[in-house]
Design an enzyme around this catalytic site. Structure first.
Site, PDB file in Angstrom:
ATOM      1  N   TYR A  35       0.840  -1.202   0.000  1.00 13.52           N
ATOM      2  CA  TYR A  35       0.000   0.000   0.000  1.00 13.52           C
ATOM      3  C   TYR A  35       0.872   1.248   0.000  1.00 13.52           C
ATOM      4  O   TYR A  35       0.619   2.207  -0.750  1.00 13.52           O
ATOM      5  CB  TYR A  35      -0.903  -0.044   1.227  1.00 13.52           C
ATOM      6  CG  TYR A  35      -1.715   1.199   1.492  1.00 13.52           C
ATOM      7  CD1 TYR A  35      -2.873   1.469   0.767  1.00 13.52           C
ATOM      8  CD2 TYR A  35      -1.353   2.089   2.504  1.00 13.52           C
ATOM      9  CE1 TYR A  35      -3.634   2.600   1.036  1.00 13.52           C
ATOM     10  CE2 TYR A  35      -2.109   3.213   2.778  1.00 13.52           C
ATOM     11  CZ  TYR A  35      -3.250   3.464   2.044  1.00 13.52           C
ATOM     12  OH  TYR A  35      -4.001   4.577   2.310  1.00 13.52           O
ATOM     13  N   LYS A  68       1.093   4.171  -2.835  1.00 16.12           N
ATOM     14  CA  LYS A  68       0.811   5.589  -2.565  1.00 16.12           C
ATOM     15  C   LYS A  68       2.009   6.461  -2.901  1.00 16.12           C
ATOM     16  O   LYS A  68       1.853   7.592  -3.392  1.00 16.12           O
ATOM     17  CB  LYS A  68       0.408   5.771  -1.100  1.00 16.12           C
ATOM     18  CG  LYS A  68      -0.958   5.182  -0.749  1.00 16.12           C
ATOM     19  CD  LYS A  68      -2.096   5.866  -1.500  1.00 16.12           C
ATOM     20  CE  LYS A  68      -3.448   5.451  -0.953  1.00 16.12           C
ATOM     21  NZ  LYS A  68      -4.581   6.084  -1.653  1.00 16.12           N
TER      22      LYS A  68
END
Length: 266
Positions: A157, A161
């Site tokens: 994740y 990002k």
């Protein structure tokens, strides 16, 4: 204030949480919004609620991991509203880390990157020609995370990002001559449905934020709509932290050195 009168806005991952709050904010300011979400029923419920409040909204099930879905969503927005002015890329995936990095499954790694970063790429690719035709008010706002800026866990994740921050900068440079602005909002911990049942964790998290609380979806919605609006007409390629001061201060280390926050001294 109705900054988005006549605008058409498409949002991904907008069935709840940050996406839902942002869709509501755009609609309240006059925009016609297309609420998309992997969960079509959730998207429909949000759109119906916006209409019940007097706003204009449609919904569509959309899996941003699929190119056909991303392109169909953009086409639906243009067909329904006659134009597309703003794209908000909010859809994401976040799998938990395994105790040992070497045990992280490939499929979870690919899922987080393909939805969080790849989804934004697919939607932006489909939307850009329409945003470029939006009379100078075309804008993309990507929703990042403090995880893309510092270590807060979640390898895949966080990598996705961080990649989204890079894509924001490169796409901003490409799109600027076409009259389209591209910016990134970086939320800290936000009280979304994903935290349901973990209120104690949120209370503990609040103690490390200089402003003394975790964020609300409306905090992020306000930042997203600002960057999409004419108020930000000369802003592109920026990363805007909306994080209660988390990235500017290390309260844990300050406390280790004997410093206390003003709220602790009162």
């Amino acid at each position: 204030m109705r900054r988005f009168e006549g605008y058409a806005v498409m949002l991904t991952g907008a069935g709840r949480g940050i996406g839902e709050a942002t869709a509501r904010r755009f609609a309240a300011e006059g925009a016609r919004v297309l609420v998309t979400d992997l969960d079509g029923e959730r998207a429909a419920k949000t759109a119906a609620s916006i209409r019940a409040d007097g706003g204009e909204a449609e919904s569509l099930a959309c899996d941003v991991a699929e190119r056909a879905d991303a392109e169909a969503a953009v086409a639906h927005a243009v067909r329904s509203f006659g134009r597309l002015d703003v794209l908000v890329n909010n859809a994401h995936s976040c799998n938990r880390d395994t105790p040992l990095f070497e045990d992280q499954p490939d499929d979870e790694w690919h899922q987080d990157l393909d939805i969080t970063l790849g989804g934004a790429f697919r939607c932006a690719r489909a939307a850009l020609p329409h945003l470029a035709a939006a009379d100078g008010r075309g804008a993309i706002v990507n929703v990042g995370s403090v995880n893309g800026e510092q270590d807060f866990g979640n390898h895949a994740y966080s990598a996705a990002k961080a990649g989204l921050a890079g894509l924001t900068r490169t796409l901003a440079g490409h799109a600027a001559p076409r009259g389209v602005r591209v910016n990134l909002v970086v939320p800290g911990t936000i009280r979304t449905p994903g935290w349901d049942g973990r209120e104690d964790t949120l209370r503990r998290a609040a103690s490390v934020y200089p402003l003394g609380r975790v964020g609300e979806p409306t905090d992020i919605a306000a930042a997203i709509t600002f960057l999409a609006s004419s108020d930000a007409a000369w802003i592109t390629g920026v990363t805007l932290p909306v994080d209660g001061g988390l990235l500017t201060s290390n309260l844990g280390l300050r406390r280790a050195f004997g410093h206390r926050a003003a709220s602790e001294e009162a």
